[in-house]
Design an enzyme around this catalytic site. Structure first.
Site, PDB file in Angstrom:
ATOM      1  N   HIS A  51      -1.375  -5.727   1.569  1.00  0.00           N
ATOM      2  CA  HIS A  51      -2.577  -6.566   1.549  1.00  0.00           C
ATOM      3  C   HIS A  51      -2.323  -7.857   0.766  1.00  0.00           C
ATOM      4  O   HIS A  51      -1.664  -7.846  -0.279  1.00  0.00           O
ATOM      5  CB  HIS A  51      -3.739  -5.810   0.889  1.00  0.00           C
ATOM      6  CG  HIS A  51      -4.634  -5.105   1.852  1.00  0.00           C
ATOM      7  ND1 HIS A  51      -4.809  -3.742   1.846  1.00  0.00           N
ATOM      8  CD2 HIS A  51      -5.420  -5.577   2.864  1.00  0.00           C
ATOM      9  CE1 HIS A  51      -5.673  -3.405   2.807  1.00  0.00           C
ATOM     10  NE2 HIS A  51      -6.048  -4.491   3.434  1.00  0.00           N
TER      11      HIS A  51
ATOM     12  N   GLU B  64       0.840  -1.206   0.000  1.00  0.00           N
ATOM     13  CA  GLU B  64       0.000   0.000   0.000  1.00  0.00           C
ATOM     14  C   GLU B  64       0.872   1.253   0.000  1.00  0.00           C
ATOM     15  O   GLU B  64       1.809   1.371   0.771  1.00  0.00           O
ATOM     16  CB  GLU B  64      -0.900   0.020   1.242  1.00  0.00           C
ATOM     17  CG  GLU B  64      -1.876  -1.142   1.321  1.00  0.00           C
ATOM     18  CD  GLU B  64      -2.963  -1.102   0.231  1.00  0.00           C
ATOM     19  OE1 GLU B  64      -3.094  -0.055  -0.435  1.00  0.00           O
ATOM     20  OE2 GLU B  64      -3.656  -2.119   0.067  1.00  0.00           O
TER      21      GLU B  64
ATOM     22  N   CYS C  50      -7.637  -2.097   8.349  1.00  0.00           N
ATOM     23  CA  CYS C  50      -6.255  -2.132   7.834  1.00  0.00           C
ATOM     24  C   CYS C  50      -5.718  -0.730   7.611  1.00  0.00           C
ATOM     25  O   CYS C  50      -4.592  -0.416   8.008  1.00  0.00           O
ATOM     26  CB  CYS C  50      -6.180  -2.935   6.535  1.00  0.00           C
ATOM     27  SG  CYS C  50      -6.397  -4.699   6.814  1.00  0.00           S
TER      28      CYS C  50
HETATM   29  N1  PCA Z   1      -8.346  -6.968   6.359  1.00  0.00           N
HETATM   30  C1  PCA Z   1      -9.225  -5.891   6.729  1.00  0.00           C
HETATM   31  C2  PCA Z   1      -9.084  -5.755   8.217  1.00  0.00           C
HETATM   32  C3  PCA Z   1      -8.392  -6.982   8.680  1.00  0.00           C
HETATM   33  C4  PCA Z   1      -7.890  -7.615   7.454  1.00  0.00           C
HETATM   34  O1  PCA Z   1      -7.128  -8.598   7.402  1.00  0.00           O
HETATM   35  C5  PCA Z   1      -8.985  -4.612   5.931  1.00  0.00           C
HETATM   36  O2  PCA Z   1      -8.535  -4.703   4.783  1.00  0.00           O
HETATM   37  O3  PCA Z   1      -9.243  -3.526   6.439  1.00  0.00           O
END
Ligand code: PCA
Length: 204
Positions: free
Chosen positions: A166, A79, A142
């Site tokens: 992610h 990100e 996240c």
């Molecule tokens: N993904 C979520 C919150 C926890 C996770 O593993 C997100 O992308 O916000």
């Protein structure tokens, strides 16, 4: 002793696993001479940050890499940016669902990742694993954790690179979700290891 802090999230929504947690659990104790400090973070808006702060201060790591699951994405996605907003359409694991709520009312609008996001992306792609630089970590937990860690480091003038990556669903998570992309555990693990090596390399 040099530390790299790696965090991952507990399962959330109706899932019994979180791909980021599966990868975290499998990471070795050490990579390229740097010890990996693993932290499991609850999917809770207001508590996720308090769990990690103390250890970051205590260990003064070379970097902090947070991992999370982005169900529906077809690539591993470092990100680029975290934004100062919590805007949720689904409850977190204790039922909180903030809407249009600043994470820190006195904070900056956004923080860029201070990890080498392009090198991480390229290192994963070099293995033949799908990766792409993402320009949004969403507005759920996240993004909240990524923003809060960068905000904490900025406010406390701590020169520790930090950021978020992610991961898609694991293959086993999409058996009942036709058409939704996923990756093998091996690909997620090797991709994450490549990103970790890129971070360590950038800090040597
Ligand atoms: N993904 C979520 C919150 C926890 C996770 O593993 C997100 O992308 O916000």
């Amino acid at each position: 002793m040099k530390w790299l802090v790696v965090t991952a999230f507990e399962p959330f929504m109706q899932e019994s696993v979180n791909s980021s947690l599966k990868v975290l659990e499998a990471l070795p104790e050490q990579v390229d001479g740097v010890k990996i400090f693993k932290m499991v973070v609850p999917v809770e808006f207001y508590r996720c940050i308090s769990v990690v702060i103390e250890d970051i201060e205590r260990l003064s790591p070379i970097a902090v890499l947070s991992l999370g699951q982005a169900g529906g994405r077809d690539a591993i996605t470092p990100e680029r940016i975290a934004i100062n907003i919590a805007d949720s359409k689904i409850p977190d694991n204790i039922g909180a669902m903030p809407v249009d709520e600043p994470i820190n009312i006195y904070g900056e609008a956004a923080f860029f990742s201070t990890l080498p996001v392009k090198e991480m992306t390229e290192a994963i792609q070099k293995l033949g694993i799908k990766a792409a630089l993402s320009n949004t970590a969403g507005t759920y937990v996240c993004n909240y954790l990524m923003y809060s860690i960068l905000d904490f480091l900025y406010e406390n003038e701590l020169d520790i690179p930090a950021g978020f990556m992610h991961l898609p669903y694991l293959d086993e998570q999409v058996k009942d979700k036709p058409g939704i992309p996923s990756m093998s555990f091996q690909a997620l693990y090797e991709g994450t290891m490549a990103a970790i090596s890129a971070i360590i390399k950038s800090q040597l």
